[in-house]
Design a protein around this motif. Structure first.
Motif, short mmCIF file in Angstrom:
data_model
loop_
_atom_site.label_atom_id
_atom_site.label_comp_id
_atom_site.label_asym_id
_atom_site.label_seq_id
_atom_site.Cartn_x
_atom_site.Cartn_y
_atom_site.Cartn_z
N ASN A 77 50.83 -10.43 -4.64
CA ASN A 77 50.89 -11.57 -3.73
C ASN A 77 50.23 -11.21 -2.42
N ARG A 79 50.13 -13.11 1.44
CA ARG A 79 50.66 -14.22 2.21
C ARG A 79 50.41 -13.98 3.69
N TRP A 91 50.99 -23.53 0.25
CA TRP A 91 51.58 -22.59 -0.71
C TRP A 91 50.52 -22.15 -1.72
N VAL A 93 49.85 -19.21 0.09
CA VAL A 93 49.16 -18.24 0.95
C VAL A 93 49.59 -18.39 2.40
N GLU A 132 56.77 -17.95 -7.74
CA GLU A 132 57.01 -16.75 -6.95
C GLU A 132 57.40 -15.58 -7.84
#
Length: 581
Positions: A77, A79, A91, A93, A132
């Motif tokens: 991931n 972010r 969403w 990032v 997620e």
């Protein structure tokens, strides 16, 4: 144990290499994320943006951004958490920083002032949506603060996540040694590893780590310990860049069992070897003692006086065989020496008889010379009488050799007799002059040590006489110099050339083989026996009696003089020691 330690150190080294590669990958990903210009412009907007622009950012920028960032499957991931209230969340990032402000890592990242912060997080879930990451798996996260264009104002935090099983690939690999397992220990002491590893069957990873004292040493440190009778070996290495300890925990159960079995095998092998050596020693001892007993019996017979003992054959190349061989040679040598001693005793008796006969002959010769002297005096032939007196004195002095040393005055008297006889041959042209210091008259001297020097002076000095009256003057002087007595025999003869003089002085102390070669050269050049053998013999006798610092030295000048210098320790005859002042 050394091999086991080395293998686990190699495993740690491989894992550290994997960690460095993953750190480089995550750092490169973070640099790529923060260098996107359109993304930075969007994160730094100062007013609410219209939906079309936001849609453009999501469709073009974020999607392309994810495409370039997620080309490596190990990255879980990426972010961007921003505190800009004008930025809409896109969403998965772009998110608001308020979602992570309650986490302890948030304040730590701010404290780093733009430097990366590494942390293992067990829960990176923010919304609970299916896209997620799974909340049950820990992640290694890379956190870094980014700022506005002024490089001072806080803008947000970058987060890059990678599964812990990917970041520590060897630690969580199912293909490992059954007796060892890698573990990761965080700065807070939390332990991450394969829970179902055979190493943790009897004791958990946390229980084992309670027995290991962690250090901040990046090198390898080893500690061995026991838990409830079970032996373990822990090899640790600190990785300061991500603030974790990498530990290789090794169960020594199988190793100790192997050591025990090896010890038993070695003990059995040693016992068999000892038994074999005992039997071998007994057999060797029996052989050696048998030969030694034969030697002892032979030695007892020799001690009783039986030198004709026959030694039994003692063969072999060992020490006893050599001892028997040399003992046999010793018996033969003793018998040979006994025979030689018997022959010498017989020869000694014969020499005593011969000496007694010679003594009778010498007395007869002395009496005859005395009778001739008396007849010469009766007939008025006083020259013949003087010659007989000198000749008798020389013969008596030469033949009565009771001791090696005489007083200097006796030696000079012998030289006077010799010169008197030589004057008959040379018509009185030899003039002997004496200059003897009174304290040197009793000086100890070797018998017949002066005559060879005087004889050389007459023999060579008369040849090529250069003095006007044709007389050869020989001067004998003796003086005391400190603890030495220096005797000089000087003649005014033809002298010696310089090159020949140097060679003559060397010949006095030459080795015998070299001397014989040089002597033959002199004989060949002069066609006569002019080799100085008399002076060499005198010098050798002086060295043997008094030491190398005493002896003879020759000085000469061609057509002028020749001088023989004899140095002796100053000793008064009869004292036997040097006389001090």
């Amino acid at each position: 144990m050394k091999e086991l330690t080395k293998n686990n150190e190699n495993a740690l080294a491989v894992e550290k290499t994997n960690i460095e590669n993953n750190m480089e990958l995550m750092g490169w990903t973070g640099h790529l994320a923060l260098s996107n210009r359109e993304m930075n412009n969007f994160l730094q907007v100062e007013q609410i943006q219209d939906p079309a622009y936001v849609l453009h950012i999501k469709k073009d920028v974020v999607n392309n951004f994810q495409y370039y960032l997620f080309n490596n499957p190990r990255i879980a991931n990426v972010r961007l958490f921003t505190d800009n209230r004008y930025v809409n969340e896109i969403w998965p990032v772009i998110l608001q920083e308020s979602r992570i402000q309650d986490k302890p890592s948030h304040d730590e990242v701010i404290k780093q002032s733009g430097l990366p912060w590494w942390e293992i997080q067990e829960n990176v879930v923010l919304t609970g949506v299916p896209s997620e990451p799974t909340p049950n798996e820990p992640f290694m996260t890379y956190l870094q603060e980014f700022k506005y264009a002024d490089n001072t104002t806080h803008n947000g935090i970058l987060e890059i996540s990678m599964k812990l099983s990917n970041f520590f690939s060897r630690t969580f690999s199912s293909v490992q040694d059954m007796n060892s397992q890698l573990m990761v220990v965080t700065r807070d002491g939390e332990v991450f590893s394969l829970k179902d590893s055979p190493v943790f069957e009897q004791h958990s990873a946390e229980q084992l780590m309670n027995n290991v004292k962690l250090t901040s040493n990046p090198d390898y440190e080893t500690v061995q310990f026991e838990v409830n009778g079970q032996s373990y070996l822990a090899i640790q290495s600190y990785i300061p860049s991500i603030y974790v300890h990498l530990v290789s925990m090794v169960s020594l159960a199988d190793t100790m069992e192997d050591i025990h079995q090896s010890r038993v095998r070695y003990i059995v092998l040693i016992l068999l070897l000892v038994a074999f050596l005992v039997l071998l020693s007994y057999a060797m001892q029996a052989i050696i003692l048998r030969r030694l007993k034969a030697l002892r019996v032979s030695m007892e017979q020799v001690r009783s006086g039986n030198f004709d003992v026959k030694l039994p054959p003692i063969t072999g190349s060992d020490e006893v065989g050599e001892l028997g061989f040399h003992y046999h040679k010793l018996i033969l040598k003793i018998n040979e020496l006994i025979q030689d001693q018997a022959a010498r005793q017989a020869a000694g008796k014969e020499a005593e008889l011969r000496a007694l006969k010679n003594q009778i002959d010498s007395h007869f010769l002395y009496n005859t010379l005395e009778n001739v002297k008396m007849l010469a005096e009766i007939e008025g032939q006083f020259l013949i009488s003087d010659i007989m007196t000198s000749l008798g004195g020389m013969m008596r002095y030469s033949m009565e050799w009771k001791r090696e040393h005489v007083i200097l005055s006796d030696e000079i008297q012998h030289v006077q007799h010799y010169v008197s006889i030589m004057n008959i041959r040379y018509d009185g042209r030899v003039d002997l002059r004496l200059s003897i210091a009174p304290e040197c008259l009793k000086q100890e001297a070797l018998k017949l040590s002066l005559q060879p020097a005087v004889e050389n002076a007459i023999k060579h000095g008369m040849r090529g006489m250069h003095s006007s009256d044709g007389s050869l003057v020989i001067t004998i002087s003796a003086i005391r110099c400190d603890q030495a007595c220096v005797i000089e025999i000087t003649d005014n003869g033809c002298g010696i050339p310089e090159e020949k003089l140097i060679l003559l002085n060397r010949m006095l102390r030459m080795e015998e083989s070299a001397y014989q070669d040089v002597r033959q050269l002199f004989v060949h050049q002069d066609h006569r026996d002019s080799n100085g053998i008399g002076l060499r013999n005198v010098d050798q006798r002086l060295v043997m009696s008094y030491g190398t610092e005493y002896g003879i030295r020759i000085e000469s000048e061609e057509r002028s003089y020749t001088r023989i210098i004899m140095t002796l320790p100053y000793r008064i005859m009869g004292g036997g020691v040097d006389i001090d002042d």
